[in-house]
Scaffold this active site. Structure first.
Site, PDB file in Angstrom:
ATOM      1  CG  PHE B 236     -59.166 -18.753  19.816  1.00  0.00           C
ATOM      2  CD1 PHE B 236     -57.935 -19.237  20.238  1.00  0.00           C
ATOM      3  CD2 PHE B 236     -60.071 -19.639  19.261  1.00  0.00           C
ATOM      4  CE1 PHE B 236     -57.620 -20.579  20.097  1.00  0.00           C
ATOM      5  CE2 PHE B 236     -59.755 -20.978  19.114  1.00  0.00           C
ATOM      6  CZ  PHE B 236     -58.530 -21.446  19.533  1.00  0.00           C
ATOM      7  CB  THR B 464     -54.352 -22.622  27.916  1.00  0.00           C
ATOM      8  OG1 THR B 464     -55.111 -22.843  29.108  1.00  0.00           O
ATOM      9  CG2 THR B 464     -55.058 -21.568  27.079  1.00  0.00           C
ATOM     10  NE  ARG B 585     -42.062 -21.648  37.099  1.00  0.00           N
ATOM     11  CZ  ARG B 585     -42.644 -21.824  38.288  1.00  0.00           C
ATOM     12  NH1 ARG B 585     -42.766 -20.796  39.112  1.00  0.00           N
ATOM     13  NH2 ARG B 585     -43.077 -23.013  38.649  1.00  0.00           N
ATOM     14  CB  THR B 591     -49.267 -27.389  27.672  1.00  0.00           C
ATOM     15  OG1 THR B 591     -48.575 -26.931  28.833  1.00  0.00           O
ATOM     16  CG2 THR B 591     -49.907 -28.730  27.957  1.00  0.00           C
ATOM     17  CD  GLN B 595     -50.972 -21.617  26.038  1.00  0.00           C
ATOM     18  OE1 GLN B 595     -50.169 -21.876  26.925  1.00  0.00           O
ATOM     19  NE2 GLN B 595     -51.827 -20.633  26.129  1.00  0.00           N
ATOM     20  CE  LYS B 658     -41.039 -10.823  30.867  1.00  0.00           C
ATOM     21  NZ  LYS B 658     -40.062 -10.296  29.882  1.00  0.00           N
ATOM     22  N   GLY B 659     -46.746 -15.221  30.303  1.00  0.00           N
ATOM     23  CA  GLY B 659     -47.932 -15.568  29.503  1.00  0.00           C
ATOM     24  C   GLY B 659     -47.570 -15.831  28.057  1.00  0.00           C
ATOM     25  N   GLY B 661     -50.243 -17.237  25.718  1.00  0.00           N
ATOM     26  CA  GLY B 661     -51.434 -17.562  24.926  1.00  0.00           C
ATOM     27  C   GLY B 661     -51.561 -16.719  23.673  1.00  0.00           C
ATOM     28  CD  GLU B 662     -54.114 -12.820  24.342  1.00  0.00           C
ATOM     29  OE1 GLU B 662     -53.667 -12.924  25.505  1.00  0.00           O
ATOM     30  OE2 GLU B 662     -55.079 -12.106  24.055  1.00  0.00           O
TER      31      GLU B 662
END
Ligand code: FES
Ligand code: FES
Lengths: 177, 698
Positions: B236, B464, B585, B591, B595, B658-659, B661-662
């Site tokens: 994190f 992740t 995408r 998963t 996330q 684009k991600g 995780g956050e």
């Protein structure tokens, strides 16, 4: 005279007997991880505040960081390494994979051992803080699982998958193994 | 809308490659590698809030059983200066904050090391520490720039004059406390020297940075350092850069000429691995009665350390969220005797969007415009500050679809009127956003005559699902079944790649994996389509990264929360949360879902539980464990439903991701706070929303 600070200890883990010369300060958790190379059990806080170190001791779930190894005696210790039957996963392990009930996996061995112990407790009729006097523990629902598993933290926030995984396992004989 | 075309979105769904290892306890984390004659090192931390170390009773400690070495700045080897106070351990007598490492005890067993570390006599010259952030602090200053390379201030038009002229005004100050990352695996390192080479098993989000730092600090050739990060128990942000622990492990291992393990304790994590700065944020929104924004002004005050500056980009998201002709944003810092704040999940966006999205809710109340509609009304066509085109922007779709999924329509805006038994019930929402970053990476791809493909890249899987995502990107590009592909990550012996952070892992690594697989296919074609001996290619994406067009690249989302507040105790529950995201995408649905719910869960935790309490008397924090620093447990979390739109964005980068995780944590706290307002009529502007803050409800 010099104080005696270590002893020869026998421990029974996952069906195997071990004999160790241990510093009296050694926790069961450190004995598993540092002396028996059973690193599946994790250390998240070493203070009884996270549940990562949960194992089954004499069939009941405990925080192994709070147990001194010299005090284990002849009670059988079962860790995450001892749950599967060869390649045949324990129903709780299987359900965790199916539901993607983890991310980093660091809390996972503790969650799984805790769930195994918890399912047996519920099966044995032990009430929890949310058990109603009318229904007893015959119905292990979401609220029961959330209450009974609240001693196992998951910082990855997999709770929303852990709860259904445990309920799946409960329906597949998770309490019987 | 540039998105949601008929093009295939190429979302796969695949179980985590390492799932079996994780449920059976076989997955090995940094502390769990066996080494012969291993020794244990235990950091000793400063018990004073500020001052200097005068002495350490080294001889007394060395006389204790099992003790191999006691290091402090008076005898520690000197390290090269890399300009990073966090790794310059035991290099100076200065104590910049309570909890800083002042000595290290190395012993044959962890019990011995721990006991001697706990009882070690350290003498200090100390002075009273100054650790409490306040708006009128005399050291307040303007940093040169803020984290992520963002500018400190932005000014367009005259936000203040325009605000004064607006018929509807919201002027509110929001505060957030220090927050701690607390991955479940505390930072740990095992260092092994042998044959002039150094191998480090490290709990890190990116081994390459650890390798470069260690090689410079200790003056060893990079090629002689190997950092293994096979499995990492969460990070994190706190494991995003090398910190004290790994340096101490290497230093001790060299000193005692044995492999050494260092595990930080949960207590150490409060001081040694970064944390989110507390913030004091003033937001002023000026609007017309229909809710259209004319002026946005957002100022953030944060803390930093005396030894090093870290400025969180708290107002960066405000620069892209909503249209308004007049705008001003600013960051200011106060220097205190505190540990260096650092990255914690979505640094900047997380506290900033809590403030902005709370203020937007206050504007919805002031104008009587529905909160979802208010955001749609203020959605800009181009980046409102740079004027750049968005590679794609689907906030409106997230708002609309999220509202549908949640059942938002027909919501009575009246606060404090829905009662079920002893509970007041309300709903709230907020927008989410996170920028899309990418860095260059290298990758090797090969195919053997038996038809097996293999991919090698030093990506890091901190939970992740990176291994699995890379597997799917590779299989998709190669046009083969994932079972034919093997992916290796988590080792600096593999081709170099950037860290797992900034929500850019999948994008940065995926671009390299995709390119390597494309080139491998070409190489196979060039060989006549026959693989009678191994064919291998190696690529990097420096050119692709350098060629990226000037665009505004962001993921967006909308979050909806149902809150229940106990009228007697003020306890807040959030039984139902919905998140809808537009993040390009989605490589692996399975998963990705984990996330996103994980991010929202941490956001809920921020809203209701997390609070680092500065110790004004002694420095550091008063809470130092998980019984006093609360994080959400399974009993705090209810139903979390996440979805995403099929966003096809061919402009954002070469693989369209684009991600994720956050973005899940961004906006959650505001959505909760807004729902609490709707339930109770009480606007809490100070996180976390604890029992004492909703006042008398019954
Ligand atoms: S390690 Fe035992 S409860 Fe945390
Ligand atoms: S899976 Fe990472 S802490 Fe639970």
């Amino acid at each position: 005279m010099t104080p005696v600070t270590s002893s020869a200890v026998s421990v029974h883990v996952n069906g195997d007997a071990y004999r160790l010369e241990l510093d009296h300060r050694t926790s069961l958790l450190d004995a598993l991880r540092e002396h028996l190379a059973l690193t599946g059990t994790k250390k998240g806080c070493d203070h009884g505040q996270c549940g990562a170190c949960t194992v089954l001791l004499g069939g009941r779930r405990v925080y192994s960081c709070l147990v001194l190894c010299v005090a284990v005696g002849d009670r059988e210790v079962v860790t995450v390494e001892g749950l599967a039957d060869g390649a045949d996963l324990h129903p709780v392990q299987e359900a965790f994979v199916q539901r993607d009930a983890f991310q980093c996996g660091y809390c996972t061995p503790g969650q799984i051992c805790s769930a195994v112990g918890m399912l047996r407790e519920a099966e044995a009729g032990w009430p929890s803080a949310v058990t109603s006097a009318d229904t007893g523990t015959s119905r292990l629902d979401e609220a029961e699982v959330r209450e009974r598993m609240a001693g196992n933290l998951c910082r990855c926030g997999a709770y929303a998958n852990i709860v259904p995984a445990i309920l799946d396992a409960a329906g597949h004989g998770g309490a019987d193994r | 809308m540039t998105a949601t075309t008929d093009a295939p979105t190429r979302t796969g769904t695949h179980p985590r490659v390492e799932g079996l290892d994780k449920v059976t306890g076989r997955a090995r984390y940094a502390y769990e590698y066996a080494a012969d004659e291993v020794a244990y090192a235990w950091p000793v931390t400063a018990s004073v809030g500020a001052g200097e170390v005068r002495g350490v009773d080294v001889d007394g400690a060395l006389a204790q059983p099992g003790v191999l070495a006691v290091l402090w700045h008076g005898n520690a080897p000197s390290l090269a200066d890399v300009g990073d106070s966090k790794v310059a351990v035991l290099q100076s007598p200065v104590v910049a904050f309570r909890g800083q490492v002042v000595a290290l005890v190395v012993a044959s067993t962890s019990e011995q090391a721990r006991e001697v570390a706990t009882t070690l006599t350290v003498t200090y010259d100390s002075r009273e520490p100054d650790v409490v952030l306040r708006a009128d602090h005399p050291t307040l200053y303007r940093p040169e720039s803020v984290n992520g390379g963002y500018s400190t201030d932005s000014v367009i038009g005259d936000a203040v004059a325009e605000f004064d002229a607006c018929p509807v005004q919201v002027d509110a100050t929001y505060t957030t406390p220090p927050e701690h990352n607390h991955p479940m695996e505390p930072h740990a390192s095992t260092a092994v020297w042998g044959d002039g080479r150094l191998t480090v098993y490290d709990s890190s989000q990116g081994g390459n940075a650890v390798r470069s730092t260690l090689s410079t600090l200790f003056g060893i050739d990079r090629e002689l350092v190997r950092v293994v990060t096979s499995h990492v128990g969460g990070g994190f942000g706190s494991k995003g850069m090398p910190r004290a622990g790994v340096v101490l492990a290497v230093m001790a291992a060299r000193q005692v000429d044995r492999p050494v393990k260092v595990a930080l304790t949960r207590q150490h994590l409060f001081d040694l691995v970064g944390y989110r700065t507390p913030t004091i944020q003033r937001v002023r929104l000026g609007a017309d009665p229909d809710g259209r924004l004319r002026s946005i002004d957002h100022q953030a005050l944060e803390q930093t350390a005396t030894v090093e500056e870290f400025a969180e980009q708290s107002v960066a998201a405000t620069r892209v969220m909503y249209a308004a002709a007049h705008r001003r944003t600013a960051h200011r810092l106060v220097r205190l005797d505190v540990a260096v704040p650092s990255w914690m999940r979505a640094p900047g966006e997380t506290p900033g969007m809590y403030a902005l999205e709370s203020a937007m809710d206050e504007l919805a109340v002031a104008t009587g415009v529905d909160p979802v509609e208010l955001r749609i009304r203020n959605d800009p066509d181009v980046d409102p500050e740079t004027g750049a085109r968005f590679s794609s922007r689907n906030l409106v779709a997230c708002l609309t679809l999220g509202a549908q999924r949640f059942g938002w329509a027909g919501r009575d805006p009246e606060p404090g009127v829905r009662r079920e038994g002893r509970w007041l019930v309300g709903t709230g929402m907020a927008s989410s956003t996170y920028p899309t970053y990418a860095t260059a990476a290298s990758c090797r791809a090969g195919v053997d005559p038996d038809g097996g493909y293999d991919i090698a890249i030093n990506a890091t899987d901190i939970g992740t699902g990176a291994r699995t995502a890379m597997l799917l990107v590779a299989a998709d590009t190669l046009g083969v079944d994932p079972s034919q592909v093997r992916v290796r990550v988590g080792d600096t012996d593999l081709p170099q790649a950037g860290l797992a952070g900034g929500s850019m892992g999948t994008t940065s690594w995926g671009m390299a994996v995709e390119k390597a697989c494309r080139e491998l296919l070409e190489a196979v074609r060039a060989a006549g389509g026959v693989v009678d001996e191994r064919i291998e290619v190696a690529v990097d994406t420096k050119a692709e990264i350098a060629a990226q067009a000037e665009l505004s690249r962001h993921a967006f989302g909308a979050q909806f929360v149902e809150a229940r507040v106990d009228i007697d105790t003020g306890e807040v529950r959030a039984p139902r949360m919905v998140g809808m995201f537009a993040a390009g995408r989605i490589v692996n649905a399975r998963t990705a879902r984990s996330q996103l719910i994980g991010g929202m869960t941490m956001g809920l935790s921020m809203a209701l539980h997390e609070e680092g309490v500065p110790d004004a008397a002694f420095g550091g924090f008063t809470n130092h464990d998980l019984s006093t620093y609360h994080v959400a447990t399974v009993a705090d979390v209810g139903d979390i439903d996440v979805g995403w739109i099929d966003e096809v964005d061919d402009d954002v980068n070469t693989i369209g991701t684009k991600g994720i995780g956050e973005i899940g944590i961004v906006g959650t706290a505001a959505a909760v706070a807004n729902a609490v307002y709707h339930a109770t009529g009480v606007r809490v502007r100070d996180l976390p929303i604890t029992l004492d803050k909703t006042g008398q409800l019954a």
